[in-house]
Structures are given as C-alpha cells and as structure tokens.
Design an enzyme around this catalytic site. Structure first.
Site, PDB file in Angstrom:
ATOM      1  N   GLU A 166      37.983  48.497  38.018  1.00 19.36           N
ATOM      2  CA  GLU A 166      37.139  48.752  39.182  1.00 19.36           C
ATOM      3  C   GLU A 166      36.386  50.073  39.056  1.00 19.36           C
ATOM      4  O   GLU A 166      36.619  50.859  38.133  1.00 19.36           O
ATOM      5  CB  GLU A 166      38.013  48.722  40.452  1.00 19.36           C
ATOM      6  CG  GLU A 166      38.605  47.342  40.683  1.00 19.36           C
ATOM      7  CD  GLU A 166      39.308  47.176  42.022  1.00 19.36           C
ATOM      8  OE1 GLU A 166      39.605  48.195  42.693  1.00 19.36           O
ATOM      9  OE2 GLU A 166      39.567  46.008  42.396  1.00 19.36           O
ATOM     10  N   CYS A 207      35.764  42.068  36.023  1.00 16.46           N
ATOM     11  CA  CYS A 207      36.942  41.213  36.205  1.00 16.46           C
ATOM     12  C   CYS A 207      37.759  41.144  34.916  1.00 16.46           C
ATOM     13  O   CYS A 207      37.241  41.352  33.812  1.00 16.46           O
ATOM     14  CB  CYS A 207      36.516  39.801  36.582  1.00 16.46           C
ATOM     15  SG  CYS A 207      35.889  39.639  38.252  1.00 16.46           S
ATOM     16  N   GLU A 235      38.976  38.565  33.318  1.00 16.34           N
ATOM     17  CA  GLU A 235      38.542  37.537  32.363  1.00 16.34           C
ATOM     18  C   GLU A 235      37.359  38.038  31.546  1.00 16.34           C
ATOM     19  O   GLU A 235      37.267  37.808  30.340  1.00 16.34           O
ATOM     20  CB  GLU A 235      38.118  36.257  33.108  1.00 16.34           C
ATOM     21  CG  GLU A 235      39.196  35.636  33.982  1.00 16.34           C
ATOM     22  CD  GLU A 235      39.162  36.149  35.420  1.00 16.34           C
ATOM     23  OE1 GLU A 235      39.036  37.377  35.627  1.00 16.34           O
ATOM     24  OE2 GLU A 235      39.277  35.307  36.324  1.00 16.34           O
TER      25      GLU A 235
HETATM   26  N1  THU Z   1      38.962  39.832  40.006  1.00 15.33           N
HETATM   27  C1  THU Z   1      39.201  39.517  38.698  1.00 15.33           C
HETATM   28  O1  THU Z   1      39.569  40.387  37.887  1.00 15.33           O
HETATM   29  N2  THU Z   1      39.013  38.236  38.310  1.00 15.33           N
HETATM   30  C2  THU Z   1      38.614  37.230  39.143  1.00 15.33           C
HETATM   31  O2  THU Z   1      38.355  36.133  38.670  1.00 15.33           O
HETATM   32  C3  THU Z   1      38.539  37.453  40.581  1.00 15.33           C
HETATM   33  C4  THU Z   1      38.511  38.877  40.999  1.00 15.33           C
HETATM   34  C5  THU Z   1      39.142  41.223  40.439  1.00 15.33           C
HETATM   35  C6  THU Z   1      37.875  41.935  40.807  1.00 15.33           C
HETATM   36  C7  THU Z   1      38.384  43.017  41.741  1.00 15.33           C
HETATM   37  O3  THU Z   1      38.816  44.126  40.964  1.00 15.33           O
HETATM   38  C8  THU Z   1      39.606  42.404  42.385  1.00 15.33           C
HETATM   39  O4  THU Z   1      39.955  41.277  41.596  1.00 15.33           O
HETATM   40  C9  THU Z   1      39.400  41.945  43.818  1.00 15.33           C
HETATM   41  O5  THU Z   1      38.285  41.120  43.920  1.00 15.33           O
END
Ligand code: THU
Length: 140
Positions: A43, A52, A54
């Site tokens: 983040e 994210c 993935e």
């Molecule tokens: N997030 C992911 O890492 N992968 C996803 O497919 C959905 C969301 C993360 C982004 C953010 O840091 C946190 O989850 C909340 O949305």
C-alpha cells in the site's frame, strides 16, 4: 499441490504492507518447474497507488523471465491481519483479473485461481472470474 500453493499464499500475506486498510493479502504462483513465486499487497499513503498481491507476484515472475511459466495462482487475504479467516473466499479484484488474463492469454491456459477461505479454498478458472474479457486478441 493446490493446497501447498494456498499455504504459500497465506504465508506470503505475512509480508503484506497494508498499514492503511489492514487487509493483508498474499498470492502465490505455481511455475512449470514446480517452484513458487509469491507476492503481497503493497500500500501507499496515496491510496490509489496500492499494488495488489497478485499483481506484485506476477510482476516478480515477469521480471525473472517467468511469465510464460505460470500454471496456477493462489490468493489469500483477510481483514485485521487475519488471513483466510472468513467463510467466503477472497477473490482477485477486477484489475488483478485483467492482469491474470494477460498471463492466461500468453500461455493459452485458462489458469486456475485457488481462493482461500476459513475451511480451505475454492478453485475458479480465469474465464469464470473474467468472462468476455478484453485481451491481446481484442487489439487485432
Ligand atoms: N487487495 C489485493 O492485494 N488483492 C486483491 O485482489 C484485492 C485487494 C489489497 C489491496 C489493498 O491493499 C487491500 O487489499 C484492501 O483493498
């Protein structure tokens, strides 16, 4: 092997940098040689810049020249730092589905995506998660 991949995704969430959402996510990619590449969400104080899990894992594999070697994906996440604790599976966000599609189109494999929940995991294929997606073929 799928259960092992899910375990790797859960372990990868340990390194999530998620001080703003406190939603920790881990992803794991199975490569054709049996090795695993992991990623976790990353983040930023400028929220929209967040990467994210993935996406991080796929970018790691790509920068190691392994994009075409990806055979399966696992994802695990949860609120308050509790990973794979919810009854419902955590599935990839829309942007990640699009990024996974790039890999699926390159490899011509409808990649399985194992999504962790409290009792194990559900497996979806990319085409189930992103039907009628836009991809390289759409540009031709
Ligand atoms: N997030 C992911 O890492 N992968 C996803 O497919 C959905 C969301 C993360 C982004 C953010 O840091 C946190 O989850 C909340 O949305």
């Amino acid at each position: 092997m799928s259960a092992e991949l899910v375990k790797a995704a859960i372990a990868a969430a340990e390194y999530a940098y998620a001080p703003y959402s406190n939603f920790h996510v881990g992803a794991a990619l199975l490569l054709d040689d049996g090795s695993i590449v992991t990623g976790s969400n990353f983040e930023n104080a400028s929220y929209g810049m967040t990467l994210c899990a993935e996406t991080v894992a796929i970018a790691k594999a790509s920068s190691d020249g392994k994009l075409r070697a990806i055979r399966a994906i696992a994802v695990a996440g949860g609120a308050d730092g509790k990973v794979a604790a919810s009854a419902d599976p955590i599935t990839p966000c829309g942007r990640c589905r699009q990024i996974i599609k790039e890999v699926a189109d390159l490899t011509q494999i409808d990649l399985p995506v194992h999504c962790a929940h409290a009792d194990g995991f559900e497996t979806y294929t990319l085409s189930q998660l992103l039907p009628h997606g836009f991809g390289p073929a759409s540009l031709r």
